[in-house]
Design a protein around this motif. Structure first.
Motif, PDB file in Angstrom:
ATOM      1  N   SER A 156      -4.522  12.537  11.286  1.00 35.72           N
ATOM      2  CA  SER A 156      -5.776  12.103  10.649  1.00 35.72           C
ATOM      3  C   SER A 156      -5.617  10.694  10.062  1.00 35.72           C
ATOM      4  O   SER A 156      -6.529   9.872  10.149  1.00 35.72           O
ATOM      5  N   ARG A 157      -4.453  10.398   9.487  1.00 33.55           N
ATOM      6  CA  ARG A 157      -4.228   9.037   8.961  1.00 33.55           C
ATOM      7  C   ARG A 157      -4.238   8.000  10.098  1.00 33.55           C
ATOM      8  O   ARG A 157      -4.723   6.888   9.940  1.00 33.55           O
ATOM      9  N   ARG A 158      -3.659   8.404  11.245  1.00 30.99           N
ATOM     10  CA  ARG A 158      -3.617   7.465  12.376  1.00 30.99           C
ATOM     11  C   ARG A 158      -5.033   7.085  12.819  1.00 30.99           C
ATOM     12  O   ARG A 158      -5.348   5.916  13.008  1.00 30.99           O
ATOM     13  N   PHE A 159      -5.875   8.131  12.947  1.00 36.41           N
ATOM     14  CA  PHE A 159      -7.245   7.848  13.378  1.00 36.41           C
ATOM     15  C   PHE A 159      -7.965   7.003  12.332  1.00 36.41           C
ATOM     16  O   PHE A 159      -8.699   6.080  12.656  1.00 36.41           O
TER      17      PHE A 159
ATOM     18  N   ALA B 270       3.367   7.139  20.256  1.00 37.59           N
ATOM     19  CA  ALA B 270       3.121   5.911  19.475  1.00 37.59           C
ATOM     20  C   ALA B 270       1.647   5.812  19.084  1.00 37.59           C
ATOM     21  O   ALA B 270       0.769   6.313  19.785  1.00 37.59           O
ATOM     22  N   LEU B 271       1.398   5.148  17.962  1.00 40.49           N
ATOM     23  CA  LEU B 271       0.025   4.872  17.513  1.00 40.49           C
ATOM     24  C   LEU B 271      -0.710   4.056  18.589  1.00 40.49           C
ATOM     25  O   LEU B 271      -1.893   4.270  18.853  1.00 40.49           O
ATOM     26  N   GLN B 272       0.018   3.153  19.233  1.00 38.83           N
ATOM     27  CA  GLN B 272      -0.583   2.285  20.243  1.00 38.83           C
ATOM     28  C   GLN B 272      -1.292   3.104  21.324  1.00 38.83           C
ATOM     29  O   GLN B 272      -2.349   2.716  21.805  1.00 38.83           O
ATOM     30  N   GLY B 273      -0.696   4.265  21.676  1.00 39.82           N
ATOM     31  CA  GLY B 273      -1.263   5.091  22.740  1.00 39.82           C
ATOM     32  C   GLY B 273      -2.592   5.726  22.343  1.00 39.82           C
ATOM     33  O   GLY B 273      -3.323   6.228  23.198  1.00 39.82           O
ATOM     34  N   MET B 274      -2.910   5.751  21.043  1.00 36.32           N
ATOM     35  CA  MET B 274      -4.169   6.360  20.586  1.00 36.32           C
ATOM     36  C   MET B 274      -5.253   5.306  20.400  1.00 36.32           C
ATOM     37  O   MET B 274      -6.375   5.620  20.027  1.00 36.32           O
ATOM     38  N   ASP B 275      -4.898   4.049  20.626  1.00 30.82           N
ATOM     39  CA  ASP B 275      -5.784   2.930  20.289  1.00 30.82           C
ATOM     40  C   ASP B 275      -6.604   2.519  21.506  1.00 30.82           C
ATOM     41  O   ASP B 275      -6.048   2.019  22.474  1.00 30.82           O
TER      42      ASP B 275
ATOM     43  N   VAL C 216       0.878  -1.177   0.000  1.00 32.68           N
ATOM     44  CA  VAL C 216       0.000   0.000   0.000  1.00 32.68           C
ATOM     45  C   VAL C 216       0.918   1.230   0.000  1.00 32.68           C
ATOM     46  O   VAL C 216       1.796   1.331   0.867  1.00 32.68           O
ATOM     47  N   PRO C 217       0.745   2.145  -0.952  1.00 30.86           N
ATOM     48  CA  PRO C 217       1.706   3.249  -1.068  1.00 30.86           C
ATOM     49  C   PRO C 217       1.698   4.187   0.139  1.00 30.86           C
ATOM     50  O   PRO C 217       0.708   4.267   0.866  1.00 30.86           O
ATOM     51  N   VAL C 218       2.812   4.881   0.313  1.00 32.26           N
ATOM     52  CA  VAL C 218       2.889   5.938   1.330  1.00 32.26           C
ATOM     53  C   VAL C 218       3.039   7.274   0.602  1.00 32.26           C
ATOM     54  O   VAL C 218       3.547   7.325  -0.519  1.00 32.26           O
ATOM     55  N   ASP C 219       2.590   8.348   1.247  1.00 32.64           N
ATOM     56  CA  ASP C 219       2.857   9.694   0.725  1.00 32.64           C
ATOM     57  C   ASP C 219       3.378  10.541   1.877  1.00 32.64           C
ATOM     58  O   ASP C 219       3.806   9.976   2.902  1.00 32.64           O
ATOM     59  N   ALA C 220       3.313  11.850   1.776  1.00 29.22           N
ATOM     60  CA  ALA C 220       3.917  12.711   2.794  1.00 29.22           C
ATOM     61  C   ALA C 220       3.294  12.526   4.173  1.00 29.22           C
ATOM     62  O   ALA C 220       3.897  12.879   5.187  1.00 29.22           O
ATOM     63  N   GLU C 221       2.098  11.952   4.232  1.00 29.36           N
ATOM     64  CA  GLU C 221       1.438  11.732   5.533  1.00 29.36           C
ATOM     65  C   GLU C 221       1.546  10.281   6.010  1.00 29.36           C
ATOM     66  O   GLU C 221       0.860   9.864   6.927  1.00 29.36           O
ATOM     67  N   GLY C 222       2.359   9.495   5.323  1.00 33.87           N
ATOM     68  CA  GLY C 222       2.511   8.097   5.723  1.00 33.87           C
ATOM     69  C   GLY C 222       1.600   7.183   4.912  1.00 33.87           C
ATOM     70  O   GLY C 222       1.233   7.506   3.774  1.00 33.87           O
ATOM     71  N   LEU C 223       1.217   6.043   5.502  1.00 32.15           N
ATOM     72  CA  LEU C 223       0.419   5.045   4.768  1.00 32.15           C
ATOM     73  C   LEU C 223      -0.842   5.673   4.175  1.00 32.15           C
ATOM     74  O   LEU C 223      -1.557   6.411   4.861  1.00 32.15           O
ATOM     75  N   HIS C 224      -1.107   5.358   2.906  1.00 27.77           N
ATOM     76  CA  HIS C 224      -2.277   5.925   2.230  1.00 27.77           C
ATOM     77  C   HIS C 224      -3.490   5.073   2.611  1.00 27.77           C
ATOM     78  O   HIS C 224      -3.806   4.067   1.960  1.00 27.77           O
ATOM     79  N   VAL C 225      -4.171   5.494   3.680  1.00 24.09           N
ATOM     80  CA  VAL C 225      -5.224   4.654   4.258  1.00 24.09           C
ATOM     81  C   VAL C 225      -6.393   4.477   3.293  1.00 24.09           C
ATOM     82  O   VAL C 225      -7.026   3.419   3.263  1.00 24.09           O
TER      83      VAL C 225
END
Ligand SMILES: Cc1ncc(COP(=O)(O)O)c(C=O)c1O
Length: 489
Positions: free
Chosen positions: A279-282, A313-318, A240-249
């Motif tokens: 926003s990508r993380r959420f 970390a992403l884990q802390g938002m989960d 899955v491609p990435v761009d300037a904001e990371g993984l392209h969800v």
């Protein structure tokens, strides 16, 4: 029957019966004695060889026992007819018509993948731009040696026995504390599993969460070590491609049917270096919860940020226990320590423990104890503080050198964090070729194309700056400039 040539040597120290046994066995295997052929009586052979009957009887007994010979009462001893043909092909025949070497039967999952760095390329001598190495020249060896020596001296017989598969309690407590304070990870010591590094963490996670052929989404480009570990666990990778904001969800959502897990490096995307936006993380967490998908978060070098404050970390938002968080001491301390950790959601703990136990039982305890002490006594935090300023200096030297010697031959992708900078090469330049030319001149880069699962989209180089003194990095940028100029001419 033709006389057998069985040369005996009384000076080798090899017992005579053993020499007779080996000689007859060789004669059978290379076809001088054929299946069903009668062999001399023990008495006749003993006379021929000029030895007593006893060693010949022992050799025959052994060959009868091993199935090379069969005895027929009253009619003598014969070469067995049950020896497989393959064993009987004589070297002479093989020399005359060489059979193609049979392909060794190995697991498809472990097959080599084109373009990826060879396993031995990791253990080369330390040279500038080597990726993945921290500043080993600045490691506080004296403090570490004291911690290790104290552990060694204090070892009790119990500590030499089998240990807790989860890891030493003191280390798990110290890691949980560090992760809560510096990475905003939501965890307690009971969730920490000590493992021999990030790849092992992925193998254990895969063994717990995946079935063979399950689809696992990975960042494209992404970390080849994770690709290897996941493939070896039988996963099918979905880039899955990435761009300037990371993984392209959004792309993940489109391709996401039946995806069981997603591997991401949100704090510092490997290899391009961006941080995944909030926003990508959420969106990723939301998508994972809705689709019953696991997120494998690899937080491998987030201790080192040079521009903005570290991102949690992403884990802390989960809030829904979808994230399996992994970290390692390979960058923060040194790779040879081989200590990493997994933060396991409580609901998965028992299953992870079973996979971990099946993997390699438990980690050696000596370094675990030393590491616990190293963290408790503040050496680790002190080392990280010193390293942040050392790496900033090294990164700046690299960027200065690139500007001076490489000018418009390349562009820097991102240099805000971590221990390497990725640069993009001009269209038409082959990164594997550039990496090979640099290698011949003592500079070790990694080609960006080795990070793709699908077709390579961009050609670039990963330039490690962790292990190089500023002066050597500057010098290496000059070599890089020369090689790139040669290549575009
Ligand atoms: C993205 C990523 N994860 C993890 C690691 C470290 O792996 P390990 O803990 O197995 O040494 C590296 C090493 O370069 C890496 O680049």
């Amino acid at each position: 029957m033709a006389t057998l040539h069985l040369p005996l040597d009384r000076n080798t120290g090899v017992p005579i019966f053993r020499q007779i046994h080996d000689g007859l066995r060789r004669a059978i295997l290379d076809g001088r004695l054929r299946p069903g052929q009668r062999i001399p009586s023990t008495r006749a052979l003993a006379t021929d060889l000029g030895v007593s009957r006893l060693p010949v009887l022992s050799a025959y007994d052994q060959l009868l026992h091993e199935g090379y010979l069969v005895g027929r009462t009253g009619s003598g001893t014969f070469v067995s007819r049950n020896i497989p043909d393959d064993l009987l092909r004589s070297p002479a025949v093989r020399r005359a018509a060489p059979a193609p070497a049979p392909r060794p039967r190995t697991s498809l999952r472990e097959r080599a993948v084109p373009n990826q760095p060879s396993p031995t390329s990791w253990s080369l001598p330390i040279v500038p731009f080597q990726v993945g190495l921290p500043a080993l020249d600045l490691f506080p060896h004296a403090a570490w040696a004291k911690s290790v020596a104290r552990q060694l001296r204090a070892e009790t017989p119990e500590q030499l026995a089998y240990s807790d598969p989860a890891g030493l309690r003191a280390l798990r407590v110290a890691i949980a504390e560090h992760l809560r304070a510096s990475r905003a990870v939501r965890c307690v010591a009971d969730q920490i599993l000590i493992v021999p590094g990030s790849q092992a963490a992925l193998r254990i996670a895969a063994a717990t969460l995946l079935e063979p052929n399950d689809r696992v989404a990975v960042e494209e480009p992404g970390y080849f070590g994770a690709h290897r570990a996941l493939r070896a666990a039988g996963a099918q990778l979905v880039p899955v491609p990435v761009d300037a904001e990371g993984l392209h969800v959004a792309t993940l959502q489109r391709r996401g049917a039946n995806i069981r897990a997603v591997y991401v490096t949100p704090s510092h995307q490997y290899p391009l270096g961006m941080t995944m936006s909030a926003s990508r993380r959420f969106a990723l967490l939301e998508w994972a919860a809705r689709n019953d998908t696991w997120i494998l978060e690899d937080d491998y070098d987030s201790e080192f940020r040079y521009v903005s404050r570290p991102v949690g970390a992403l884990q802390g938002m989960d809030a829904r226990d979808r994230v399996i968080y992994t970290g390692t001491f390979s960058k923060a301390l040194f790779p040879a320590v081989r200590v990493g950790y997994v933060v396991v959601p409580p609901t998965l703990w028992t299953r992870f423990m079973q996979s971990r136990f099946a993997f390699d039982l438990f980690m050696p305890t000596l370094y675990q104890g030393a590491l616990a002490e190293f963290l408790e006594e503040g050496h680790f935090a002190r080392h990280l503080r010193r390293m942040r300023s050392a790496y900033l200096e090294r990164r700046d030297a690299l960027l200065r050198g690139l500007a001076r010697h490489c000018g418009d031959l390349l562009s820097v992708s991102n240099s805000d964090a971590g221990l390497h900078v990725t640069v993009m090469l001009r269209d038409g330049v082959d990164d594997q070729d550039v990496a090979a030319r640099l290698g011949r001149r003592g500079v070790a880069t990694l080609a960006l194309s080795s990070s793709y699962v699908g077709p390579t989209r961009r050609q670039g180089l990963l330039l490690g700056f962790g292990c190089g003194e500023p002066r050597r990095l500057l010098e290496a940028t000059r070599v890089l400039g020369d090689v790139l100029t040669e290549t575009v001419r």
